[in-house]
Design an enzyme around this catalytic site. Structure first.
Site, PDB file in Angstrom:
ATOM      1  N   ALA A  52     -10.082  -0.977  -7.395  1.00 56.15           N
ATOM      2  CA  ALA A  52     -11.287  -1.262  -8.161  1.00 56.15           C
ATOM      3  C   ALA A  52     -12.463  -0.790  -7.311  1.00 56.15           C
ATOM      4  O   ALA A  52     -12.346  -0.669  -6.088  1.00 56.15           O
ATOM      5  CB  ALA A  52     -11.377  -2.756  -8.422  1.00 56.15           C
ATOM      6  N   GLY A 110      -6.475  -2.220  -7.291  1.00 48.89           N
ATOM      7  CA  GLY A 110      -6.471  -1.992  -8.735  1.00 48.89           C
ATOM      8  C   GLY A 110      -5.723  -0.723  -9.123  1.00 48.89           C
ATOM      9  O   GLY A 110      -5.215  -0.622 -10.244  1.00 48.89           O
ATOM     10  N   GLU A 132      -2.215  -1.752  -9.304  1.00 50.13           N
ATOM     11  CA  GLU A 132      -2.084  -2.614 -10.493  1.00 50.13           C
ATOM     12  C   GLU A 132      -2.105  -1.794 -11.777  1.00 50.13           C
ATOM     13  O   GLU A 132      -1.389  -2.101 -12.730  1.00 50.13           O
ATOM     14  CB  GLU A 132      -3.213  -3.653 -10.485  1.00 50.13           C
ATOM     15  CG  GLU A 132      -3.069  -4.637  -9.326  1.00 50.13           C
ATOM     16  CD  GLU A 132      -4.290  -5.507  -9.128  1.00 50.13           C
ATOM     17  OE1 GLU A 132      -5.376  -4.960  -8.871  1.00 50.13           O
ATOM     18  OE2 GLU A 132      -4.166  -6.740  -9.238  1.00 50.13           O
ATOM     19  N   GLU A 143      -6.448  -6.039  -0.986  1.00 53.70           N
ATOM     20  CA  GLU A 143      -7.576  -6.923  -1.298  1.00 53.70           C
ATOM     21  C   GLU A 143      -7.786  -7.986  -0.235  1.00 53.70           C
ATOM     22  O   GLU A 143      -8.892  -8.460  -0.008  1.00 53.70           O
ATOM     23  CB  GLU A 143      -7.341  -7.605  -2.662  1.00 53.70           C
ATOM     24  CG  GLU A 143      -7.452  -6.671  -3.863  1.00 53.70           C
ATOM     25  CD  GLU A 143      -6.147  -6.022  -4.256  1.00 53.70           C
ATOM     26  OE1 GLU A 143      -5.192  -5.998  -3.445  1.00 53.70           O
ATOM     27  OE2 GLU A 143      -6.073  -5.533  -5.400  1.00 53.70           O
TER      28      GLU A 143
END
Ligand code: HXC
Length: 257
Positions: free
Chosen positions: A65, A108, A111, A131
């Site tokens: 992300a 992300g 993911e 993260e």
């Protein structure tokens, strides 16, 4: 439609989406998530698309992300806006989706790959949930999907330490379906996507739905679900065509209905 952060191309019955923020290693910002959903909406609506491929660059599928965008967010606004709710829609798609992962698939990015139905990896792929190094935790399903894919030991280790897994280990651990030399990854992924897209669309979509039930339900319920949709598929043209073609020793001519 023209997009800023992704590139879309239709190849036969395959819809290819290439993430395209090279300067940020394809970090997933809100615009990219929005455009990705718009492109997926378009492919899902298009009856001539039977399989979707999600790819990045050779250096990065996606490095996570967008940290710069996230760094200024505050609670409770992030809660009120339900930040990343739009990303969930990517994992709720009904047509088969393959991730072609070369380079970094971190946070992300990992993911996102896990939201696809399976992952093909280039031999330079690196998966990770870093993260923990940012003082947060996976937020687009990583703790759940990675654990289902790898089992608790490896998933917990990766999420808690932030270490990266290379393509070979990812294949052995069952995170990726196959590994290819990175320069052949896209070609091989498109080949598999074309194979899937040429099958009957109701049967690939129902197969995807049935396999995914494993993660939602008990064995008995899952088998009942499979049986119900197995019965239902006898209402399709393609079931008749597929079986008749076998008996008549010819190739089936699927109408995807
Ligand atoms: C924003 C990013 C980025 C990211 C890289 N960039 N990752 N920008 N968000 N996730 C940017 C860098 O700032 C840099 O921009 C450019 O991309 C190139 O990156 P470098 O770091 O210079 O490249 P390199 O040295 O090759 O290192 C590659 C890397 C590293 C190991 C992948 O970039 C990295 O560690 N990135 C962060 C990975 C990460 O922590 N991901 C998880 C994010 S959190 P400039 O402008 O400086 O050139 C997440 C949470 C999801 O995903 C759920 C939350 C709710």
């Amino acid at each position: 439609m023209a997009y800023d952060t992704i590139v879309t191309e239709v190849k036969g019955r395959v819809g290819l989406i290439t993430l395209n923020r090279p300067k940020a290693l394809n970090a997933l910002n809100s615009q990219l998530i929005e455009e990705l959903n718009l492109a997926l909406d378009e492919y899902e609506r298009n009856p001539d698309i039977g399989c979707i491929v999600l790819a990045g660059s050779e250096k990065a599928f996606a490095a996570g992300a967008d940290i710069k965008e996230m760094s200024v967010l505050e609670y409770p606004q992030i809660y009120l806006d339900d930040f990343f709710a739009q990303a969930d829609r990517i994992g709720q798609r009904r047509k088969p989706m393959i991730a072609a992962v070369a380079g970094f698939a971190l946070g992300g990015g990992c993911e996102l790959a896990l939201m696809c139905d399976f992952i093909y990896a280039g031999d330079n792929a690196r998966f990770g949930q870093p993260e923990i190094n940012l003082g947060v935790l996976p937020g687009i399903g990583g703790t759940q999907r990675l654990t289902r894919a790898l089992g608790k030991a490896k998933a917990m280790e990766m999420c808690l330490t932030g270490r990266q897994m290379d393509a070979k280990e990812a294949e052995t651990a069952g995170l990726v379906a196959q590994v290819f030399p990175v320069d052949q990854l896209l070609e091989e992924t498109l080949k598999a996507a074309t194979t899937i897209a040429e099958k009957s669309l109701p049967s690939t979509m129902m197969t995807k739905e049935a396999v995914n039930r494993v993660f939602e339900t008990s064995l008995a319920e899952g088998v009942r679900f499979e049986r119900r949709i197995f019965h239902a598929i006898f209402a399709t043209h393609d079931q008749k065509e597929g079986m008749n073609a076998f008996v008549e020793k010819r190739k089936p001519d699927f109408k995807h209905q």
